[in-house]
Structures are given as C-alpha cells and as structure tokens.
Design an enzyme around this catalytic site. Sequence first.
Site, PDB file in Angstrom:
ATOM      1  N   GLY A 303       0.795  -1.221   0.000  1.00 36.62           N
ATOM      2  CA  GLY A 303       0.000   0.000   0.000  1.00 36.62           C
ATOM      3  C   GLY A 303       0.828   1.271   0.000  1.00 36.62           C
ATOM      4  N   SER A 304       0.377   2.250   0.767  1.00 33.55           N
ATOM      5  CA  SER A 304       0.966   3.590   0.723  1.00 33.55           C
ATOM      6  C   SER A 304       2.408   3.659   1.213  1.00 33.55           C
ATOM      7  CB  SER A 304       0.111   4.563   1.546  1.00 33.55           C
ATOM      8  OG  SER A 304      -1.165   4.709   0.960  1.00 33.55           O
ATOM      9  N   THR A 305       2.898   2.597   1.854  1.00 31.92           N
ATOM     10  CA  THR A 305       4.303   2.611   2.272  1.00 31.92           C
ATOM     11  C   THR A 305       5.247   2.602   1.066  1.00 31.92           C
ATOM     12  OG1 THR A 305       4.315   0.186   2.464  1.00 31.92           O
ATOM     13  CG2 THR A 305       3.822   1.457   4.464  1.00 31.92           C
ATOM     14  N   MET A 306       4.733   2.372  -0.141  1.00 32.02           N
ATOM     15  CA  MET A 306       5.564   2.391  -1.346  1.00 32.02           C
ATOM     16  C   MET A 306       5.633   3.775  -1.992  1.00 32.02           C
ATOM     17  SD  MET A 306       6.819  -0.581  -1.532  1.00 32.02           S
ATOM     18  CE  MET A 306       7.592  -0.534  -3.152  1.00 32.02           C
ATOM     19  N   LYS A 307       4.841   4.716  -1.533  1.00 32.03           N
ATOM     20  CA  LYS A 307       4.817   6.040  -2.164  1.00 32.03           C
ATOM     21  C   LYS A 307       6.150   6.785  -2.065  1.00 32.03           C
ATOM     22  CE  LYS A 307      -0.176   6.514  -1.816  1.00 32.03           C
ATOM     23  NZ  LYS A 307      -1.312   6.996  -1.010  1.00 32.03           N
TER      24      LYS A 307
END
Length: 587
Positions: A303-307
């Site tokens: 999820g957003s931890t890859m942004k």
Amino acid sequence: MSIENSVHSPGKWRFRFVYGMALVLFLVAGGRLFYLTVVDKAFLKNQGEIRAVRTESIPATRGMILDRRGEPLAVSTTTWTIVANPKALWKMKSDPALNLGPEQEIKRLAEVMGVGRAWLQEKFESNKNRSFMYLKRQISPNEADAIMAERIVGVIKTKEYKRFYPAGEVASHVVGFTNIDDKGQEGIELAYDQALEGEPGRRSYLKDLSGNIIHSVGVAETERPGENIELSIDLRLQYLAYRELKAAVNEHRATSASAVILDVKTGEILAMVNQPSYNPNDRSKLEYEELRNRAVIDLFEPGSTMKPFTISAALMSGQYTTETTINTSPGYLRFGRFTIRDAANYGDMNFERLLIKSSNVGASKIALSLPQDAIWNMDYELGIGSPVGIGFPGEASGVLPSHPKWHPSEIATLSYGYGLSVSTLQLAQAYMTLANDGYRVPVTIFKQDAPADGKQVISREVAKDVVKMMESVVQKGSGKAAKIPGYRVAGKTGTVHKVGSKGYEYDQYIALFAGVAPASNPRLAMVVMVNDPKGREYYGGEVAAPVFSRVMEGALTTLNIYPDLPEGLREVRLEPKKTPLQVVQGG
C-alpha cells in the site's frame, strides 16, 4: 629266518603304522594351528570382535546459537536415555521361587518408570527378537539413576543432549528448534543444521552374549562439537519488539503480526518477531500456524508505504524537483470502470504534501508521466520480488509483476503499493536502503564486523530529500503516533484492504508503518505489520505507528543513540489521533 624274527615282525610293522599316523595327525593339527594363529589371525580376530566387541556412537554437543552480545538463544544440556535389550531379557531363566523372570523384571521396571505394566509388557513382547529398544528418552540424571538402581536385565542408560531455548517464544521463529534426535526442524536450527550438529565420535565396548557391557575397549574416534553461531539479533531489542507487538495484537484483536528492525549501515537484523508465536521448550500443544516466521514468509500488498519510492523514482528521472506540484483535482482518476480515489480533493500539491495526505491520485499521475518501467525498476533495485537471501527455510520472494506492455491502471496501482506483494523483511530492506542514503547493503542474520559491499540504487541527494519529506508525515500527517520524544522520526503509514475470494474486502485491513530514526542520520529502520485488526482502530497510523514509536524509542536508548532533536523542540509523547477515513487505498 628264525622263529624270533617271524614272531616280532608284524608287531613292529603295526607300531610303525600307528606312530606314522600319529605324526601325520600332529603335523595336520600343527599346520592348522599355525594357519589359524598366523596366516588367518586378522580374519579370526575380526570375527571375534564382531561377536563380542561393539562400537557405539558418542554424541557430539550441538553448537550454541548466540545473540550479538553472546547471550544464549539455544544451548544443549546433558540428559540420559534408558534403553533395553529385549532379547537378553527374554533369554533369562525364570525361577518362580526366587521371583525371577522376564515378567517379574518388567513389573519392577514399570513401577520405577511410572508406566503401565500391560503397556510395557506389550512393548517388550513386540520387540522380543531385537537387541535394542528405547524405553525413556532425555530424562534427568536422578530419574535415570533411580531406574538403573533396580538392575533390570538388559536395561542400560546412555548419554544424550537435549536442546534448551532460554528466550522461549520471544526468539522461537528466528532460532527454530530440533527434534528428539537433535536434528534441526525450523529456523536457524534447520538452515544451519550441518554446522551446528558437529561430528559424533566412536567408542568400543566388550559385551557378553546378552549384550551387557563387560568393559570399555577404548575411544576409536573423539567427537567434534558443533560450531557456535553468533546472530545479529540483539535479545534486548527482540524482547522489546515482541512485548509491544503481542500487546498490540491483543488490544486490536488482530489475526497475526510481524515486525523487523534493521541496522541501516550494516544490514544486520537486530530484531525479528511474529505473532502468534510458540514456546520451543514445550511443543505439546503446538499448532502449525504458530510455526510461521511471518516476517519472511507471509506476503501482503504494501500500500501507501511504497509512495516514498514512487517519489524517489520521479526525482531520479530528472523530470521533477521537490517543489514540483501535481494537480490532483477532482480527487479521483478513472480508467474505464476502474476509479482511483483520494480521501478528498487536494488540488495542487507538492511531493511533501502528497506524502502527508497519502494521495493515490498524485502518485498515479507521477507514475504515468514517467517511462512505463520506471516504478518497476525502482522497486526491483530495492529488492522487491527477490528473496532477501538470509537463508531461512521457506523465505518468500514476493511478487513484482512484469508486463511487456503496461496498462495505465497497472502502472498507477503499482505507484501506491497495489498489484505487488512483499514480506515484512523485504519492506524493511527497502526502507533501510532509503535511510542509508540510497546505498543498499545485503541484509544478514549474522553479526557483522563491517558492512558488506553494496550498491547505490537511489542517489544520495534524492534519498535525503525523501527521508526529510517522510519526517513531515510523522510531524503533520497520519504518522503522528510514531513520534519519539527527543528524536526526529521519518516514516510512512499504510492501510491496505485485504484480498478476499471476490476481490478486496471492505472490512478487512492490514495496518502498516515503516520508518527510520534518528532522521538526521538514520541508524535503524523498522517495519510493523498488523494483519486484520478487528477493533474500532485499524489504520496504520492508529495500530502500527504506536508500536513503532514504543519499540524504536527503547531501541534507540538501549543502543545509546544520541537524541537529534534540539532541546527546546523536544516534546512529551502524544496519544495517537484518529485519522479520517481514507477510501480503499489510502495510507
């Protein structure tokens, strides 16, 4: 011819015949004796030893498993095993008058062992033609002495080693365990079984026909103890992480969880914990699910931890700067019937605000403006889709899909952490690389004297800029609960919908927080993953970030890492605030 000569001639002939026969027999016997004692001596000696001398294995002490400070995680203790020679027992003569016989011996043995007589009788009867049978394994010296004091025919004791795990369930998924034969079954015990087990020795005994030892002939080969293995794990941090993760799982009624702490400079795993866990010293009620080292086996969409890595790819491309703004209006992005949404219409935003608000639309627009394989290349260089390579059994490689031609929706979803899968350890490796000025070193479970050679996968300038942006997520965004008094913290939250049989589940989540500290010069990287929290709180900022804060604070102080927040800006710990609902893929 005289009468005298005629009388004695037949007797003389018979005497000579008998004498000759005796001489022949003597020569034959002497020749045979010479052959047996000189020519065939080695063969006969060997045959005699086969029938009387037995060679038994001398067990080698299994090597210890230690943490980085020399604290024992797995040690071997001496125990005794009671074995029997059923054949010898059944050959003994019975004497009812003296209360002697196999049945009487079995009765006495059952009483001292504390087992049922019928069960023991059946065991001896079913093995009556065998000369070896285990009776009771790995017992205390006192118990063994009590059994041997009964002097049961054919019953002896032998020395064995039993594995003991001082840290119990706290380090069970890292260390693993051995079976009753001292063979590794899980974790380090299995992965490095050959190095740990050593080489057994050999000792010869002279035994009688019943198999009883008469005396020791000598040691034919001395045993070689196994090698000690020194891990990178710091047991102090392991205890701390385990305690906080277990408390979070209980508080939020989660299905499972995992957490990993890495040394940014060396790639050493300082702590790796999972829930649920098990006690390797008592496996009587062990369930398979408890054995899973979820930090290296279980996969999830990050999820957003890859942004932060999407932003890294954008800055590395040269098309963007840290102040470039992205227009995210009207707050959603459509690809046919597929729609990507933000929690609100954020309008124009720079990269820092994009991370603070965790904008899926902003990340998607950035990814679509780059070459189609730019995000994939960044993720690949960070180790996504490849095993970390620490040698653990069952280590997952993750999933990083590759397409000859990318559909825009595939590029978009990849940019905010969907459509790929990672383990907790892989995600920690990616954040470790970002914290190490973009220089990726190999992750290891063994203590290192110096870091191994690595590879620059993100430029130093870009890595520093992205870490600084992630500080704002902790200071102003959904990661406020990750704050640590006295330290600057950088990180990113993630709240991921789980995949079910019919697509993404509306009410099942994975709560994530990935971060580094101290942000001014990162020393530690940590990822917390909590699977399926069932309470009212389920966002990464509510569930995972507080665990990060408490564990990282303890780790920093334990390792004497000096605070980097100026004295006047230090604050007391804040309770995590409730974050607004972010739709579907939000952080």
